[in-house]
Design a protein around this motif. Sequence first.
Motif, short mmCIF file in Angstrom:
data_model
loop_
_atom_site.label_atom_id
_atom_site.label_comp_id
_atom_site.label_asym_id
_atom_site.label_seq_id
_atom_site.Cartn_x
_atom_site.Cartn_y
_atom_site.Cartn_z
N ASN A 378 0.83 -38.61 1.53
CA ASN A 378 1.87 -38.92 0.54
C ASN A 378 1.28 -39.02 -0.86
O ASN A 378 1.61 -39.92 -1.63
CB ASN A 378 2.60 -40.22 0.92
N ARG A 379 0.42 -38.07 -1.18
CA ARG A 379 -0.21 -38.03 -2.49
C ARG A 379 -0.10 -36.62 -3.06
O ARG A 379 0.63 -35.79 -2.54
CB ARG A 379 -1.67 -38.48 -2.39
N ASP A 380 -0.86 -36.35 -4.10
CA ASP A 380 -0.86 -35.04 -4.74
C ASP A 380 -1.83 -34.12 -4.00
O ASP A 380 -3.03 -34.43 -3.90
CB ASP A 380 -1.27 -35.19 -6.20
N ALA A 381 -1.35 -33.00 -3.51
CA ALA A 381 -2.19 -32.09 -2.74
C ALA A 381 -3.33 -31.49 -3.57
O ALA A 381 -4.30 -31.00 -3.01
CB ALA A 381 -1.34 -30.96 -2.15
N LYS A 382 -3.23 -31.55 -4.90
CA LYS A 382 -4.32 -31.00 -5.72
C LYS A 382 -5.62 -31.76 -5.53
O LYS A 382 -6.70 -31.26 -5.87
CB LYS A 382 -3.93 -30.98 -7.19
N ASP A 383 -5.54 -32.97 -4.97
CA ASP A 383 -6.73 -33.79 -4.74
C ASP A 383 -7.24 -33.67 -3.31
O ASP A 383 -8.08 -34.46 -2.88
CB ASP A 383 -6.43 -35.26 -5.04
N PHE A 384 -6.72 -32.69 -2.55
CA PHE A 384 -7.09 -32.52 -1.15
C PHE A 384 -7.63 -31.11 -0.91
O PHE A 384 -7.10 -30.13 -1.45
CB PHE A 384 -5.89 -32.79 -0.23
N THR A 411 3.32 -30.96 -3.56
CA THR A 411 2.66 -29.70 -3.92
C THR A 411 3.08 -29.19 -5.29
O THR A 411 2.94 -28.01 -5.59
CB THR A 411 2.94 -28.63 -2.86
N ASP A 412 3.61 -30.09 -6.15
CA ASP A 412 4.09 -29.64 -7.46
C ASP A 412 2.95 -29.18 -8.37
O ASP A 412 3.21 -28.49 -9.36
CB ASP A 412 4.93 -30.72 -8.15
N ASN A 413 1.71 -29.53 -8.05
CA ASN A 413 0.57 -29.07 -8.84
C ASN A 413 -0.25 -28.01 -8.12
O ASN A 413 -1.41 -27.76 -8.48
CB ASN A 413 -0.31 -30.26 -9.22
N ILE A 414 0.34 -27.41 -7.09
CA ILE A 414 -0.29 -26.33 -6.35
C ILE A 414 0.35 -25.01 -6.77
O ILE A 414 1.58 -24.91 -6.87
CB ILE A 414 -0.13 -26.54 -4.83
N LYS A 415 -0.44 -23.98 -7.03
CA LYS A 415 0.10 -22.72 -7.55
C LYS A 415 0.98 -22.00 -6.54
O LYS A 415 2.01 -21.42 -6.91
CB LYS A 415 -1.05 -21.81 -7.99
N MET A 416 0.58 -21.98 -5.28
CA MET A 416 1.34 -21.25 -4.26
C MET A 416 1.76 -22.22 -3.15
O MET A 416 1.08 -22.37 -2.14
CB MET A 416 0.53 -20.09 -3.70
N ALA A 417 2.87 -22.90 -3.38
CA ALA A 417 3.35 -23.93 -2.45
C ALA A 417 4.58 -23.43 -1.71
O ALA A 417 5.44 -22.76 -2.28
CB ALA A 417 3.68 -25.21 -3.21
N ILE A 418 4.67 -23.77 -0.45
CA ILE A 418 5.81 -23.44 0.39
C ILE A 418 6.01 -24.61 1.35
O ILE A 418 5.10 -25.43 1.52
CB ILE A 418 5.60 -22.10 1.14
N ALA A 419 7.17 -24.73 1.95
CA ALA A 419 7.45 -25.83 2.88
C ALA A 419 7.93 -25.28 4.21
O ALA A 419 8.46 -24.16 4.29
CB ALA A 419 8.49 -26.78 2.29
#
Length: 498
Positions: A378-384, A411-419
Amino acid sequence: MLLFTALALSLWFWRRNLKDASLWMVLTYAGVGLLAWTDFHSVSVAANAFPKILKDFIMLGMVGFVQSMAVKKQISVWSAVILIFAMFAAVHFLQELIEREEAEVVSMVSDNEVSYLVELREGISADELERFAADRQLDLQRAFFPDAASETLLDNYYVLEGEGTKTEIEQQLSRLSSVEYSEPNETILVEPFLSPDYMSEASSNSSLSINDPFTGEQWAMEVLNMNDYYQVLHQQQPKKQAKVVILDTGVDGQHEDLTDNYFSIESKYDNDPHGHGTHCAGIAAGVTNNGVGIGSLAGAGDSPFVEISSVKVLSAGGMGQQKTIIAGIIEATDEGADVISLSLGGRSNQSSQRAYSAAVAYAHRAGAIVVAAAGNSNRDAKDFAPANAEGMITVAAVDQLLLRAPFSNRTDNIKMAIAAPGVGIYSTVPGNEYKSYSGTSMACPFVAGLLGVMKSLNPELDYREAYAILNTTGRQTTETRVTGPIVQPAAALTALIR
């Protein structure tokens, strides 16, 4: 659930002499039972449930003690309320503190053990680095052995391990003229199995044109419009059987609903003592329309569009290192993988994942597409990592309401995000069995399986084109900004064919 049980317990204390006392007593006991059940199913190993249950029961005991003091007028009602809220706040704060501390140590085994990935400058020998390691009694080994070494700098990487002080080693490495770059060889943990607490009653999928008996357990079929997908797929002929490789704890290649779609890279990868990899494999490419088990993205009929395999990069306990994951990406690429699926990861201490990004680029040059789970914190994926690697398609999880699952990273700070669906997902586990698990680990193979089918129809499809199709055909929701659109297989295939 803990808050509900504490509230029922408090009301039972205060209304113990009134007619509705029995109602609050029943609700309290029901809450205790549900709380224990929830705690038990929220962990991947049963033994890990005991500390969680004990913590929650101690908390309830403290609530009961404070309420008894208030009832006996030893403290005021407002004092009791303030104390209870303070206890809940303290527990929440401590939990956050523990999680942060775990993230900080995830890149090392102990305080005095170090492990680094070191990239040498192109064309420079390892002599200086070898002397550096020998002087400090550190072990030095080549990290990666890509087949197409001339097309990547990954063959310039070494692993440096042993006892030492992290800060001191980092500073000394930065002063070596032969070293281009170094970063901690971080520990990678398999994404945990999370409780399918929010799972609704399984609904029948009688409208599906496949005969797999457990599709009634697969709520995601409706969200993904899988019947339309199968109808589109039925009209197509694969140009090749695409290879989807699961990098995980292994895959039970003999599972009844996987074996016909499974090919072996190495026999040591064809078992799964943990179960995580097998669950992911079933989601991506379980044998479909065979009258057994579940349906998947692999397609129905005698000629499946994809075949599934495994590279074991994690131990039986679900743990590995960054070096192991990258080596797995290289191996899968060299074995001709069309799609590489990574349902794993962890908190990263590096803002730039240079080695991961180099491995993904190596896969891209060979025509493969790499997909990773966003993470369950439940955090920002850019740090993972490896979710934050350059060129990675990163998958967040949504629930039955099409909302971001409470555990899923943003994933709002990930360039190619999908769900994709990631809550209460029913799939294969070792020993010809089936279970429901939750996590972005479960969302990731939905996308990997679809990408495999897309590669079978268009072998020249690259990762940019593939993501553009997924993104433009995906289903928009109120949370698209933090998850990316929800993948829609039928629409994606239609756009690809067009």
